[in-house]
Design a protein around this motif. Sequence first.
Motif, PDB file in Angstrom:
ATOM      1  N   ALA A 202     -21.571  42.220  21.952  1.00  0.00           N
ATOM      2  CA  ALA A 202     -21.363  40.967  22.688  1.00  0.00           C
ATOM      3  C   ALA A 202     -21.364  39.741  21.778  1.00  0.00           C
ATOM      4  O   ALA A 202     -21.032  38.637  22.221  1.00  0.00           O
ATOM      5  N   ILE A 203     -21.725  39.932  20.510  1.00  0.00           N
ATOM      6  CA  ILE A 203     -21.836  38.778  19.610  1.00  0.00           C
ATOM      7  C   ILE A 203     -20.473  38.102  19.416  1.00  0.00           C
ATOM      8  O   ILE A 203     -20.373  36.870  19.431  1.00  0.00           O
ATOM      9  N   GLY A 204     -19.432  38.884  19.238  1.00  0.00           N
ATOM     10  CA  GLY A 204     -18.116  38.296  19.041  1.00  0.00           C
ATOM     11  C   GLY A 204     -17.693  37.437  20.216  1.00  0.00           C
ATOM     12  O   GLY A 204     -17.187  36.324  20.040  1.00  0.00           O
ATOM     13  N   ALA A 205     -17.893  37.946  21.429  1.00  0.00           N
ATOM     14  CA  ALA A 205     -17.538  37.187  22.630  1.00  0.00           C
ATOM     15  C   ALA A 205     -18.386  35.931  22.752  1.00  0.00           C
ATOM     16  O   ALA A 205     -17.892  34.871  23.169  1.00  0.00           O
ATOM     17  N   LEU A 206     -19.671  36.032  22.385  1.00  0.00           N
ATOM     18  CA  LEU A 206     -20.545  34.865  22.447  1.00  0.00           C
ATOM     19  C   LEU A 206     -20.066  33.788  21.473  1.00  0.00           C
ATOM     20  O   LEU A 206     -20.030  32.604  21.813  1.00  0.00           O
ATOM     21  N   ARG A 207     -19.700  34.197  20.265  1.00  0.00           N
ATOM     22  CA  ARG A 207     -19.170  33.218  19.294  1.00  0.00           C
ATOM     23  C   ARG A 207     -17.939  32.514  19.860  1.00  0.00           C
ATOM     24  O   ARG A 207     -17.794  31.293  19.752  1.00  0.00           O
ATOM     25  N   ASP A 208     -17.041  33.296  20.465  1.00  0.00           N
ATOM     26  CA  ASP A 208     -15.819  32.716  21.021  1.00  0.00           C
ATOM     27  C   ASP A 208     -16.131  31.688  22.099  1.00  0.00           C
ATOM     28  O   ASP A 208     -15.535  30.599  22.135  1.00  0.00           O
ATOM     29  N   ARG A 209     -17.048  32.012  22.995  1.00  0.00           N
ATOM     30  CA  ARG A 209     -17.369  31.102  24.098  1.00  0.00           C
ATOM     31  C   ARG A 209     -18.076  29.840  23.576  1.00  0.00           C
ATOM     32  O   ARG A 209     -17.847  28.745  24.100  1.00  0.00           O
ATOM     33  N   LEU A 210     -18.935  29.992  22.588  1.00  0.00           N
ATOM     34  CA  LEU A 210     -19.589  28.820  21.996  1.00  0.00           C
ATOM     35  C   LEU A 210     -18.576  27.937  21.278  1.00  0.00           C
ATOM     36  O   LEU A 210     -18.618  26.705  21.379  1.00  0.00           O
ATOM     37  N   ASP A 211     -17.665  28.570  20.572  1.00  0.00           N
ATOM     38  CA  ASP A 211     -16.644  27.816  19.853  1.00  0.00           C
ATOM     39  C   ASP A 211     -15.772  27.035  20.828  1.00  0.00           C
ATOM     40  O   ASP A 211     -15.351  25.914  20.547  1.00  0.00           O
ATOM     41  N   ALA A 212     -15.506  27.621  22.000  1.00  0.00           N
ATOM     42  CA  ALA A 212     -14.679  26.972  23.016  1.00  0.00           C
ATOM     43  C   ALA A 212     -15.477  26.003  23.884  1.00  0.00           C
ATOM     44  O   ALA A 212     -14.896  25.353  24.763  1.00  0.00           O
ATOM     45  N   LYS A 213     -16.780  25.913  23.662  1.00  0.00           N
ATOM     46  CA  LYS A 213     -17.673  25.064  24.468  1.00  0.00           C
ATOM     47  C   LYS A 213     -17.595  25.435  25.950  1.00  0.00           C
ATOM     48  O   LYS A 213     -17.611  24.581  26.836  1.00  0.00           O
ATOM     49  N   ASP A 214     -17.523  26.735  26.187  1.00  0.00           N
ATOM     50  CA  ASP A 214     -17.418  27.281  27.533  1.00  0.00           C
ATOM     51  C   ASP A 214     -18.822  27.616  28.042  1.00  0.00           C
ATOM     52  O   ASP A 214     -19.342  28.721  27.815  1.00  0.00           O
ATOM     53  N   ALA A 215     -19.440  26.663  28.740  1.00  0.00           N
ATOM     54  CA  ALA A 215     -20.816  26.846  29.204  1.00  0.00           C
ATOM     55  C   ALA A 215     -20.932  28.031  30.155  1.00  0.00           C
ATOM     56  O   ALA A 215     -21.889  28.808  30.080  1.00  0.00           O
TER      57      ALA A 215
END
Length: 385
Positions: A195-208
Amino acid sequence: MTKPGLLPEGFHDRLPPHADAAAGIEARVLEAARLHGYERVDPPLAEFADELAARLKPVLSGRQGWPDEGAGALTGAVRFVDPVGQATLAIRPDLTAQVARIAATRMGHHPRPVRLSYAGSVLTLRASQLAPARERRQLGAELVGLDSVAAAREVVGVAVDALAAAGITDASIDFTLPDLVDTLAAGPLPVAADAIGALRDRLDAKDAGGVAAIAPAYLPLVEAAGPFDTAMTRLRAFDRNGVLATRLDGLAAIAASLAGRVAMTLDPTERHGFEYQSWLGFSLFAGGAARELGRGGTYVIVHPDGTEEPATGFSLYADALGGAGVRHDRRRLFLPYGTPPADGAAMRAAGWVTVAALEPGDTPEAQLCTHRWMAGEAQAVTASG
């Protein structure tokens, strides 16, 4: 059959005065680095593909690289089979990996840290809409053999000096912490490996919402971005366990050394273009530029025997610097037909670009001159001639 003068997609000619201006910017940037002790290296345009891929240790596993600018890996590189040796070669998409190879092999015996600068063309297989050029001029500097706040502070300072030398008067820096998520996931805020990759993506996109669905404890990082001081305050409040204290203290020391010189922001989870940077990354901007002027940060070089060595560096792109609102003066002094050679030599020694008439009927306008030599002095050419 192609049209005469037509170039492949993503390639362009550099014409006067822009080519001259770009060369001048490049020379001033390299001189700024030289004055800090960074000596020039000049790697070849192509080399063995496996060698190019082996020197930089990737930090963000599973990423697709940096196809619009290259990231020191083979993703985005143009590869071909050498007709002489039959080995697979790659045209460099990024010079950092080549400088790392030189530092690890040809200069492996050199006392550390070793300071190197470079400039050269890079080529990528594909371009992006934001960066349509496939061939670009990359220039920069690398400090190899030392992983410390002092080393990072020096490199960031050299980058700022380089921008000033290029004529950038409104530079800004956006700092990031490329391995932030990995550090937290391995410590106080565990996250499943898949799940780390998906978490990085969502943080990078500022997707709360996306972050909350994966790991709600990371939600404060979505808001921990903005002006440097404000972002640092939020990050320190978030870091209740002190896992990030060393990184944040180092970042604060770097920022303190730049106070009053550049505007600074902090986006701790920004990761686009930071595939191999470790604890520190930074992007360089200017008010008149449409996109980044360059990037830099800390990273790890892998030696042929598998040992690792820390390094810090930055890269700039000449085309981006030239489009950052820098004024390019074009002063050309027309020397009428029959002007004594000594007069032209004296004006060139004084810093003028002289263009001598080779025929009696030549004119300043025909030679795109801004001034003409008349009555022993340089006189401006008026619109009426």
